[in-house]
Write an enzyme that holds these catalytic residues in place. Structure first.
Site, mmCIF file in Angstrom:
data_model
loop_
_atom_site.group_PDB
_atom_site.id
_atom_site.type_symbol
_atom_site.label_atom_id
_atom_site.label_comp_id
_atom_site.label_asym_id
_atom_site.label_seq_id
_atom_site.Cartn_x
_atom_site.Cartn_y
_atom_site.Cartn_z
ATOM 1 N N LYS A 97 -54.402 -91.924 -15.967
ATOM 2 C CA LYS A 97 -55.833 -91.639 -15.796
ATOM 3 C C LYS A 97 -56.548 -91.804 -17.129
ATOM 4 O O LYS A 97 -55.943 -91.845 -18.203
ATOM 5 C CB LYS A 97 -56.039 -90.222 -15.259
ATOM 6 C CG LYS A 97 -55.452 -89.095 -16.124
ATOM 7 C CD LYS A 97 -56.288 -88.696 -17.331
ATOM 8 C CE LYS A 97 -55.627 -87.620 -18.179
ATOM 9 N NZ LYS A 97 -56.342 -87.380 -19.472
ATOM 10 N N ASP A 224 -52.941 -80.973 -15.979
ATOM 11 C CA ASP A 224 -53.499 -82.231 -15.478
ATOM 12 C C ASP A 224 -52.848 -82.685 -14.166
ATOM 13 O O ASP A 224 -53.365 -83.596 -13.510
ATOM 14 C CB ASP A 224 -53.320 -83.351 -16.513
ATOM 15 C CG ASP A 224 -54.226 -83.175 -17.718
ATOM 16 O OD1 ASP A 224 -55.092 -82.284 -17.686
ATOM 17 O OD2 ASP A 224 -54.060 -83.921 -18.698
#
Length: 400
Positions: A97, A224
């Site tokens: 990401k 995350d």
């Protein structure tokens, strides 16, 4: 495994070698196999372990034969089923990401910081192969990158341990990690690996729990990780574990280039040098609204971790400044992702010429990428148009 595909595979005669099937776009009206004469075949969508072809036969005794073609791919997911219709092997794409913006909004009592960030999955990722281990005692992890831990320091192993603890299942795995995402890059590669491992473990257990449960559990081992159970675009708050899926995703045809120097930015050291009084005052919801209306521009790509990261690694600040100067008109935005040390250029897949011309950039990792999302109840699929890494060497060998 989906109950629909279980029913089909167990109800009919399945063979991986039973017919020489034509490829799509080259389908005859009649083809033969053994004593069956097939008039036509069609594809059943919705089976996530391969393509199942329904063949209409001329014989009255048997109306259909189902053929599993392991060479095909459906949504980037490759699986293999044993003779007992039990999933035995699974290959998954594990994308990373970027943080389009990253605001640090306060310090928490637990020692962590509160953040507000637009996370978005991109097309760069690792490939992970899972195989059921005949020895129900220990997971075994191997990887192509020396220095990456293969014991319970690795988030893949920790994720599998977490799944067994939460569900009481006893599947153990042999895992092959083909790593393409550099570590210490601010790209969440390890977190993605962990989410992918949780999703895989659940497939081997026939989707015993929901994705929401996987998402909730995953926050126990990494801030995350929960994000990767979104559709790939989310506004994340708290430590990062509070995930709100966005009603919009960024265009998949918007190109970008990632440039990561060999040096990593230790996340703990970056946060240690963070001064909350020197962070941006812009409301993160304002940034989110601007992006939803107008797309990505330099003014919305704020990262409060850039100043402390540049303090830790002054050469990273120089790299960003030089990419900005060299790429005027080429990029709509240039910024650091996460806690570094990856610099992202949005708007072009090409790095500035200086990274090829100057010796100090001989060892940088360079790759083009694009934004990526996933469909509901399917894992992320590697884009077929992906050109792969343009880097001059293997991913960084530091960190996890």
């Amino acid at each position: 495994m989906a109950s629909f595909s279980n029913h089909l595979i167990s109800s009919f005669s399945c063979s991986r070698r039973s017919a020489s099937l034509p490829r799509r776009g080259n389908t005859p009206s009649i083809f033969r196999h053994g004593h069956y004469s097939f008039k036509s075949w069609s594809e059943v969508s919705g089976n996530k372990y391969g393509r199942i072809l329904i063949c209409a036969a001329e014989t009255g005794r048997r109306q259909v034969e189902i053929v599993y073609d392991p060479e095909e791919r459906f949504s980037g997911l490759e699986g293999e089923v044993d003779d007992n219709n039990k999933l035995s092997r699974l290959t998954l794409f594990s994308p990373c990401k970027i943080n389009v913006f990253l605001r640090i909004t306060g310090k928490r009592n637990d020692g962590f910081h509160d953040l507000a960030s637009l996370f978005h999955v991109i097309s760069l990722g690792d490939t992970i192969k899972f195989s059921l281990s005949p020895l129900k005692r220990k997971d075994r992890l191997s990887t192509n990158v020396p220095g990456v831990p293969v014991d319970d320091r690795n988030l893949i192993i920790r994720a599998l341990n977490l799944y067994r603890k939460k569900t009481g299942t006893n599947n153990f795995f042999q895992i092959e990690l083909d790593k393409k995402v550099p570590t210490g890059a601010g790209l969440g590669g390890g977190s993605s690996n962990a989410a992918t491992a949780l999703w895989a473990a659940n497939q081997f257990s026939r989707s015993l729990v929901t994705e929401k449960e996987l998402q909730d559990w995953s926050g126990e081992i990494g801030s995350d990780i929960p994000f990767f159970f979104s559709n790939g675009a989310a506004y994340c708050t708290g430590r990062g574990e509070v995930v709100k899926e966005l009603p919009f995703a960024l265009p998949k045809d918007l190109p970008m280039v990632l440039i990561k120097p060999q040096e990593a930015c230790p996340t703990a050291e970056v946060y240690k040098r963070l001064h909350l009084g020197k962070t941006s005052s812009v409301d993160p919801l304002t940034l989110l609204e601007k992006i939803s209306l107008n797309g990505i521009s330099q003014d919305v790509c704020i990262n409060d971790l850039e100043p402390p990261a540049f303090d830790v690694l002054p050469s990273l600040k120089k790299l960003k400044q030089r990419v900005l100067a060299a790429g005027r008109g080429q990029y709509s935005a240039v910024f650091m992702s996460g806690s570094g040390s990856t610099i992202v250029g949005i708007g072009s897949p090409d790095p500035p010429q200086l990274v090829y011309d100057e010796d100090e950039y001989n060892d940088v990792f360079i790759t083009e990428a694009s934004f990526l999302t996933r469909q509901q109840n399917q894992w992320y699929a590697e884009p077929t148009s992906s050109t792969g890494s343009l880097s001059r060497e293997e991913p960084s060998q530091t960190g996890k």
